[in-house]
Design a protein around this motif. Structure first.
Motif, PDB file in Angstrom:
ATOM      1  N   PRO A  16      -4.674   4.134  10.907  1.00  0.00           N
ATOM      2  CA  PRO A  16      -3.501   3.681  10.423  1.00  0.00           C
ATOM      3  C   PRO A  16      -3.330   2.325   9.913  1.00  0.00           C
ATOM      4  N   ALA A  17      -2.636   1.943   8.687  1.00  0.00           N
ATOM      5  CA  ALA A  17      -2.152   0.934   8.508  1.00  0.00           C
ATOM      6  C   ALA A  17      -1.012   0.364   8.971  1.00  0.00           C
ATOM      7  N   SER A  18      -0.591  -1.021   8.933  1.00  0.00           N
ATOM      8  CA  SER A  18       0.546  -1.698   9.693  1.00  0.00           C
ATOM      9  C   SER A  18       1.623  -0.838   9.362  1.00  0.00           C
ATOM     10  N   ASN A  19       2.077  -0.040   8.181  1.00  0.00           N
ATOM     11  CA  ASN A  19       3.113   0.609   8.081  1.00  0.00           C
ATOM     12  C   ASN A  19       3.366   2.030   8.641  1.00  0.00           C
ATOM     13  N   GLY A  20       2.224   2.494   9.220  1.00  0.00           N
ATOM     14  CA  GLY A  20       2.188   3.521   9.983  1.00  0.00           C
ATOM     15  C   GLY A  20       1.213   4.725   8.860  1.00  0.00           C
ATOM     16  N   GLU A  21       0.924   4.342   7.446  1.00  0.00           N
ATOM     17  CA  GLU A  21       0.349   5.253   6.825  1.00  0.00           C
ATOM     18  C   GLU A  21      -1.292   5.239   7.187  1.00  0.00           C
ATOM     19  N   ILE A  22      -1.974   6.128   6.608  1.00  0.00           N
ATOM     20  CA  ILE A  22      -3.266   6.333   7.169  1.00  0.00           C
ATOM     21  C   ILE A  22      -3.803   5.648   5.719  1.00  0.00           C
ATOM     22  N   TYR A  23      -4.847   4.626   6.175  1.00  0.00           N
ATOM     23  CA  TYR A  23      -5.282   3.694   5.181  1.00  0.00           C
ATOM     24  C   TYR A  23      -6.359   4.721   4.465  1.00  0.00           C
ATOM     25  N   ASP A  24      -6.378   4.612   2.918  1.00  0.00           N
ATOM     26  CA  ASP A  24      -7.401   5.490   2.413  1.00  0.00           C
ATOM     27  C   ASP A  24      -7.801   4.279   1.348  1.00  0.00           C
ATOM     28  N   MET A  25      -9.267   3.843   1.456  1.00  0.00           N
ATOM     29  CA  MET A  25      -9.691   2.661   0.567  1.00  0.00           C
ATOM     30  C   MET A  25      -9.872   3.048  -0.797  1.00  0.00           C
ATOM     31  N   ASN A  26      -9.747   4.270  -1.066  1.00  0.00           N
ATOM     32  CA  ASN A  26      -9.776   5.056  -2.524  1.00  0.00           C
ATOM     33  C   ASN A  26      -8.432   4.902  -3.376  1.00  0.00           C
ATOM     34  N   LYS A  27      -7.378   4.434  -2.608  1.00  0.00           N
ATOM     35  CA  LYS A  27      -6.265   4.413  -3.246  1.00  0.00           C
ATOM     36  C   LYS A  27      -5.704   2.911  -3.690  1.00  0.00           C
ATOM     37  N   LEU A  28      -4.921   2.479  -4.474  1.00  0.00           N
ATOM     38  CA  LEU A  28      -4.450   1.202  -5.027  1.00  0.00           C
ATOM     39  C   LEU A  28      -3.394   0.572  -3.981  1.00  0.00           C
ATOM     40  N   THR A  29      -3.689   0.257  -2.629  1.00  0.00           N
ATOM     41  CA  THR A  29      -3.091  -0.440  -1.783  1.00  0.00           C
ATOM     42  C   THR A  29      -3.731  -1.966  -1.473  1.00  0.00           C
ATOM     43  N   ALA A  30      -2.858  -2.647  -0.735  1.00  0.00           N
ATOM     44  CA  ALA A  30      -3.412  -3.856  -0.312  1.00  0.00           C
ATOM     45  C   ALA A  30      -2.669  -4.254   1.075  1.00  0.00           C
ATOM     46  N   ALA A  31      -3.192  -5.175   1.675  1.00  0.00           N
ATOM     47  CA  ALA A  31      -2.685  -5.847   2.940  1.00  0.00           C
ATOM     48  C   ALA A  31      -2.273  -7.455   2.543  1.00  0.00           C
ATOM     49  N   HIS A  32      -0.953  -7.901   3.026  1.00  0.00           N
ATOM     50  CA  HIS A  32      -0.513  -9.216   2.799  1.00  0.00           C
ATOM     51  C   HIS A  32       0.495  -9.680   4.053  1.00  0.00           C
ATOM     52  N   LYS A  33       0.026 -10.776   4.466  1.00  0.00           N
ATOM     53  CA  LYS A  33       0.672 -11.301   5.750  1.00  0.00           C
ATOM     54  C   LYS A  33       2.163 -11.426   5.544  1.00  0.00           C
ATOM     55  N   ARG A  34       2.892 -11.669   4.370  1.00  0.00           N
ATOM     56  CA  ARG A  34       4.404 -12.040   4.459  1.00  0.00           C
ATOM     57  C   ARG A  34       5.243 -11.013   3.424  1.00  0.00           C
ATOM     58  N   LEU A  35       4.635 -10.153   2.669  1.00  0.00           N
ATOM     59  CA  LEU A  35       5.491  -9.447   1.660  1.00  0.00           C
ATOM     60  C   LEU A  35       5.888  -8.114   2.399  1.00  0.00           C
ATOM     61  N   PRO A  36       7.044  -7.812   2.070  1.00  0.00           N
ATOM     62  CA  PRO A  36       7.673  -6.130   2.743  1.00  0.00           C
ATOM     63  C   PRO A  36       6.732  -5.371   2.315  1.00  0.00           C
ATOM     64  N   PHE A  37       6.664  -4.265   3.057  1.00  0.00           N
ATOM     65  CA  PHE A  37       5.855  -2.931   2.806  1.00  0.00           C
ATOM     66  C   PHE A  37       6.683  -2.510   1.488  1.00  0.00           C
ATOM     67  N   ASP A  38       5.881  -1.661   0.765  1.00  0.00           N
ATOM     68  CA  ASP A  38       6.112  -1.007  -0.424  1.00  0.00           C
ATOM     69  C   ASP A  38       6.250  -2.037  -1.753  1.00  0.00           C
ATOM     70  N   THR A  39       6.215  -3.425  -1.435  1.00  0.00           N
ATOM     71  CA  THR A  39       6.273  -4.363  -2.653  1.00  0.00           C
ATOM     72  C   THR A  39       5.146  -3.996  -3.371  1.00  0.00           C
ATOM     73  N   TRP A  40       5.295  -3.991  -4.794  1.00  0.00           N
ATOM     74  CA  TRP A  40       4.349  -3.670  -5.861  1.00  0.00           C
ATOM     75  C   TRP A  40       3.891  -5.034  -6.398  1.00  0.00           C
ATOM     76  N   ILE A  41       2.482  -5.134  -6.513  1.00  0.00           N
ATOM     77  CA  ILE A  41       1.861  -6.608  -6.850  1.00  0.00           C
ATOM     78  C   ILE A  41       0.807  -6.226  -7.808  1.00  0.00           C
TER      79      ILE A  41
END
Length: 250
Positions: free
Chosen positions: A73-98
């Protein structure tokens, strides 16, 4: 006797060299893990959250993470899939696109924030393996990047790593936040933390989430708009709780 002693010294030398080689290999392995964002801990105090507008930028060092966090599980409750385009940040809200640009080669990728971190040095973002491959930093493990906040890409509700059980915020809930202070496998643990928060005067609820067949329980404290939620988070932190802003869902 001397010849035997000399033989003993010579036979000991390869063992010493072999031991040194093993130590060197172990050290290199540790460095590789560190370079690839080898971290994931919930016992780290996060800096205050931010909620910037489109166009916001940040420059710094990026790393990436894959195994052993893949499938967890990632911090937002989803299951982390390293083959998808996601990231971890200490301060930005979840679902923010960068948009992430590798400043050494000009390559870019777009990621959605689903996790918290990195917690190594002064790195500013931890990319999934897929995102790191997009910008050519798998081998180096780290790269200097520029982050730019962008609007969600068209059709992004199911793009990247959007989980099927995550609903987009309604118009009424847009810009509203709760504060996640816990994420547990056992409901009893979640209930205990929620009760502790209520004794401190907060409105706390336990929400069940299901990801990849696994059941988890979030502990959420009612926040409000960005200003109210940040103020509530500061109060929680003074009281000994750890948490971060979580976009409110229906």
């Amino acid at each position: 006797m001397l010849a035997q002693g000399e033989t003993a010294v010579r036979s000991a030398a390869p063992r010493s060299i072999g031991h040194a080689t093993l130590m060197l290999v172990a050290l290199l392995a540790c460095l590789v893990v560190a370079a690839c964002g080898g971290r994931r801990t919930t016992n780290v105090k996060l800096p205050p959250p931010i909620n910037p507008r489109v166009g916001w930028t940040q420059v710094g060092i990026a790393s990436w993470y894959g195994p052993p966090f893949h499938g967890r599980p990632a911090s937002n409750g989803e299951i982390y899939d390293m083959n998808k385009l996601t990231a971890a940040h200490k301060r930005l809200p979840f679902d923010t696109w960068i948009r992430v640009k590798n400043l050494s080669n000009g390559k870019t990728t777009q990621v959605r924030i689903t996790d918290r971190g990195p917690f190594v040095g002064k790195r500013i973002i931890d990319l999934s393996k897929a995102a790191a491959a997009d910008i050519g930093m798998l081998g180096s493990g780290v790269a200097k990047v520029r982050l730019t906040l962008i609007p969600p890409p068209k059709g992004s509700a199911r793009a990247g790593a959007a989980a099927s059980n995550v609903k987009p915020a309604s118009r009424r809930q847009a810009g509203r936040f709760d504060i996640q202070i816990g994420f547990f496998k056992q409901r009893d643990n979640a209930n205990a933390l929620a009760a502790k928060a209520r004794r401190k005067g907060h409105r706390a609820t336990v929400r069940r989430t299901a990801d990849g067949g696994s059941q988890r329980f979030q502990v959420l404290v009612t926040g409000g708009n960005t200003r109210q939620a940040n103020a509530r988070l500061r109060t929680l932190q003074r009281q000994g709780f750890e948490g971060f802003l979580h976009p409110r869902r229906d």
